[in-house]
Write a protein that holds these residues in place. Structure first.
Motif, PDB file in Angstrom:
ATOM      1  N   SER A  80       0.824  -1.289   0.058  1.00 14.66           N
ATOM      2  CA  SER A  80      -0.007   0.080  -0.067  1.00 14.66           C
ATOM      3  C   SER A  80       0.720   1.228   0.031  1.00 14.66           C
ATOM      4  O   SER A  80       2.084   1.326   0.213  1.00 14.66           O
ATOM      5  CB  SER A  80      -0.805   0.020   1.402  1.00 14.66           C
ATOM      6  N   ASP A 120       0.460   3.591   2.234  1.00 18.96           N
ATOM      7  CA  ASP A 120       0.915   3.710   3.449  1.00 18.96           C
ATOM      8  C   ASP A 120       2.300   2.987   3.784  1.00 18.96           C
ATOM      9  O   ASP A 120       2.800   3.591   4.736  1.00 18.96           O
ATOM     10  CB  ASP A 120      -0.230   3.135   4.363  1.00 18.96           C
ATOM     11  N   ASP A 121       2.344   1.851   3.425  1.00 17.39           N
ATOM     12  CA  ASP A 121       3.770   1.187   3.493  1.00 17.39           C
ATOM     13  C   ASP A 121       4.775   1.838   3.007  1.00 17.39           C
ATOM     14  O   ASP A 121       5.829   2.135   3.800  1.00 17.39           O
ATOM     15  CB  ASP A 121       3.523  -0.196   3.063  1.00 17.39           C
ATOM     16  N   LEU A 178       5.416   4.815   5.303  1.00 16.92           N
ATOM     17  CA  LEU A 178       6.132   4.622   6.332  1.00 16.92           C
ATOM     18  C   LEU A 178       7.417   4.355   6.345  1.00 16.92           C
ATOM     19  O   LEU A 178       8.519   4.797   6.925  1.00 16.92           O
ATOM     20  CB  LEU A 178       5.727   3.179   7.134  1.00 16.92           C
ATOM     21  N   HIS A 199       0.657   8.865  -5.627  1.00 22.61           N
ATOM     22  CA  HIS A 199       0.720   9.314  -3.905  1.00 22.61           C
ATOM     23  C   HIS A 199       2.192   9.580  -3.752  1.00 22.61           C
ATOM     24  O   HIS A 199       2.695   9.956  -2.664  1.00 22.61           O
ATOM     25  CB  HIS A 199       0.279   8.300  -3.003  1.00 22.61           C
TER      26      HIS A 199
END
Length: 172
Positions: free
Chosen positions: A86, A88-89, A92, A123
């Motif tokens: 993702s 998000d990964d 991070l 993104h």
């Protein structure tokens, strides 16, 4: 680029092979799976990959303490490998100083790999337009060959090519 996997090499072998590869004009990515392999890092290895997949169990643990990259020397480029699924990964890892990402399985398992890839790149605020064009073309070729392969025809692009393309797009 050449991938040297620390788990199957001694630090001396890594130094020798990395030096030889650099002499041929190749970049070297040293893949680590745990803290016990940090001694494999040497002057000849600029790109250090931290693989989130355990080689014995094949389980992925993105949250493992070693995987945050804090123990990798600051002059090395950190690459996150495996289990990235993702945006998000990716964010991070970026927050922890990672500059590259090997993403393959996510794209290989999705029926609409290109769409998934575009969502991730959209993104990533620092990816270059040129890399995006290059990757769009590569992923279209890869997706077509994957579709052909599913119909029983030979596959002309490998998983490693999809990982390379994704890492090139997201690397600073």
């Amino acid at each position: 680029m050449i991938l040297l996997i620390a788990a199957c090499l001694t630090p001396k072998e890594v130094k020798r092979l990395a030096g030889f590869a650099k002499g041929l004009g190749l970049e070297v990515l040293l893949e680590l799976h745990g803290e016990n392999e940090l001694e494999h890092i040497c002057d000849e290895t600029e790109l250090i990959g931290i693989n989130n997949r355990d080689l014995k169990t094949f389980e992925v643990n993105i949250g493992a303490e070693f995987n945050d990259g804090r123990k990798i020397p600051g002059d090395k480029i950190k690459i996150a490998e495996s289990g990235i699924s993702s945006v998000d990964d990716i964010m991070l890892f970026k927050e922890n100083g990672f500059k590259g990402f090997l993403i393959g399985e996510l794209f290989y398992e999705r029926s609409r790999s290109y769409d998934c890839f575009c969502r991730i790149c959209k993104h990533s605020p620092d990816h270059a337009a040129e890399s995006g064009r290059f990757l769009r073309e590569k992923f279209q070729q890869w997706s077509k060959s994957r579709t052909s392969n599913q119909r029983g025809h030979p596959q002309s692009h490998s998983r490693s090519e999809s990982k390379f393309a994704a890492s090139r797009c997201l690397r600073n």
